[in-house]
Design a protein around this motif. Sequence first.
Motif, mmCIF file in Angstrom:
data_model
loop_
_atom_site.group_PDB
_atom_site.id
_atom_site.type_symbol
_atom_site.label_atom_id
_atom_site.label_comp_id
_atom_site.label_asym_id
_atom_site.label_seq_id
_atom_site.Cartn_x
_atom_site.Cartn_y
_atom_site.Cartn_z
ATOM 1 N N SER A 180 -4.316 1.145 -5.107
ATOM 2 C CA SER A 180 -4.232 1.559 -3.624
ATOM 3 C C SER A 180 -5.572 0.994 -3.009
ATOM 4 N N PHE A 205 -5.800 -2.082 -0.038
ATOM 5 C CA PHE A 205 -6.394 -1.915 1.241
ATOM 6 C C PHE A 205 -7.787 -2.629 1.397
ATOM 7 N N LEU A 244 0.681 -1.237 -0.195
ATOM 8 C CA LEU A 244 0.009 0.032 0.106
ATOM 9 C C LEU A 244 0.783 1.378 -0.052
ATOM 10 N N LEU A 256 -2.880 4.529 6.345
ATOM 11 C CA LEU A 256 -2.795 4.722 5.073
ATOM 12 C C LEU A 256 -4.011 4.534 4.097
ATOM 13 N N GLY A 257 -5.007 3.705 4.566
ATOM 14 C CA GLY A 257 -6.247 3.605 3.683
ATOM 15 C C GLY A 257 -6.849 4.851 3.656
ATOM 16 N N ARG A 265 6.736 7.672 2.418
ATOM 17 C CA ARG A 265 5.314 8.098 2.254
ATOM 18 C C ARG A 265 5.120 9.241 3.324
ATOM 19 N N VAL A 313 -6.552 7.138 0.706
ATOM 20 C CA VAL A 313 -6.675 6.814 -0.520
ATOM 21 C C VAL A 313 -7.834 7.615 -1.289
ATOM 22 N N THR A 330 3.868 1.437 -1.238
ATOM 23 C CA THR A 330 4.401 1.739 -2.619
ATOM 24 C C THR A 330 3.609 2.178 -3.769
ATOM 25 N N ALA A 331 2.634 1.611 -3.504
ATOM 26 C CA ALA A 331 1.225 2.076 -4.445
ATOM 27 C C ALA A 331 1.016 3.635 -4.397
ATOM 28 N N GLN A 332 1.024 3.924 -3.192
ATOM 29 C CA GLN A 332 0.617 5.738 -2.721
ATOM 30 C C GLN A 332 1.924 6.533 -3.133
ATOM 31 N N LEU A 360 -3.039 3.622 -10.224
ATOM 32 C CA LEU A 360 -2.401 3.535 -8.931
ATOM 33 C C LEU A 360 -3.392 3.897 -7.928
ATOM 34 N N ALA A 361 -4.239 4.775 -8.181
ATOM 35 C CA ALA A 361 -5.323 4.693 -7.004
ATOM 36 C C ALA A 361 -6.257 3.609 -6.888
#
Length: 242
Positions: free
Chosen positions: A63, A67, A40, A122-123, A215, A126, A42-44, A59-60
């Motif tokens: 993510s 999640f 997660l 992190l979630g 991040r 998003v 890395t994707a963000q 990428l969104a």
Amino acid sequence: MLLTEMAPPPGARQVAVLRAKARAARRRALAALCASIALLATAQLLADRAATREQTLPLAVLSLAIFTAALPTLAITQYTWGARARRVRRRERELYAVTRSGRARPLTRLGMACGWAVMLLLGCTVPRFFREAALYALADALSWAAGAIVLTSLGAGVSFVLWWARDTLGMLARARQWRGSPGDPWDPGPGTRQRGGAALWTGATVAVAALLGARAHLWEPATGMIYALLTAALVCGVVTDE
């Protein structure tokens, strides 16, 4: 014939098997937590660096997918770990009248709770990536869901703190009352541990911490370094789980 040379009773063998299953469940739970946070983050990070809306959108979506998949995965793996650990302690009390497993339970529970907190933080970021991709209606809906998750998490966090404090105080009280035990010659012990497991977990933890630091904009690694850190976290987690 010496007592230690006799074949162990079936109960001792069962305890050894239960302890091995509990260790395997613990490794899977930790590997799932490590991989979820690393993927997660890395994707963000890559979404943050996207130059256009077209690059941000996949990428969104990635993510959000990570999640969404991580929440039930973490819940299932950690529930399995807890159930097997309780089964070990119950069988130990039946056979040896004392529980030898789970002495680090307060620390492991606190560590897993911190992992959940990081995952939820992190979630909750998003929706911003969908807003940057110009999907405002979806971003608003996800923002509402994130707000509900925050409120639920706060309630769960307060309940966890109270439950954790009660359990920790109970363990301390029982430890003061326990005067020691001569032990059982057939107790198989905690079992063998894989060599290098601590080093692998340390490597995975450092890689995940580096991704979280990036991040949080504490440092700006190159894109290649981000992929290298993700690979290190996943490889260390998988090798340790094996």
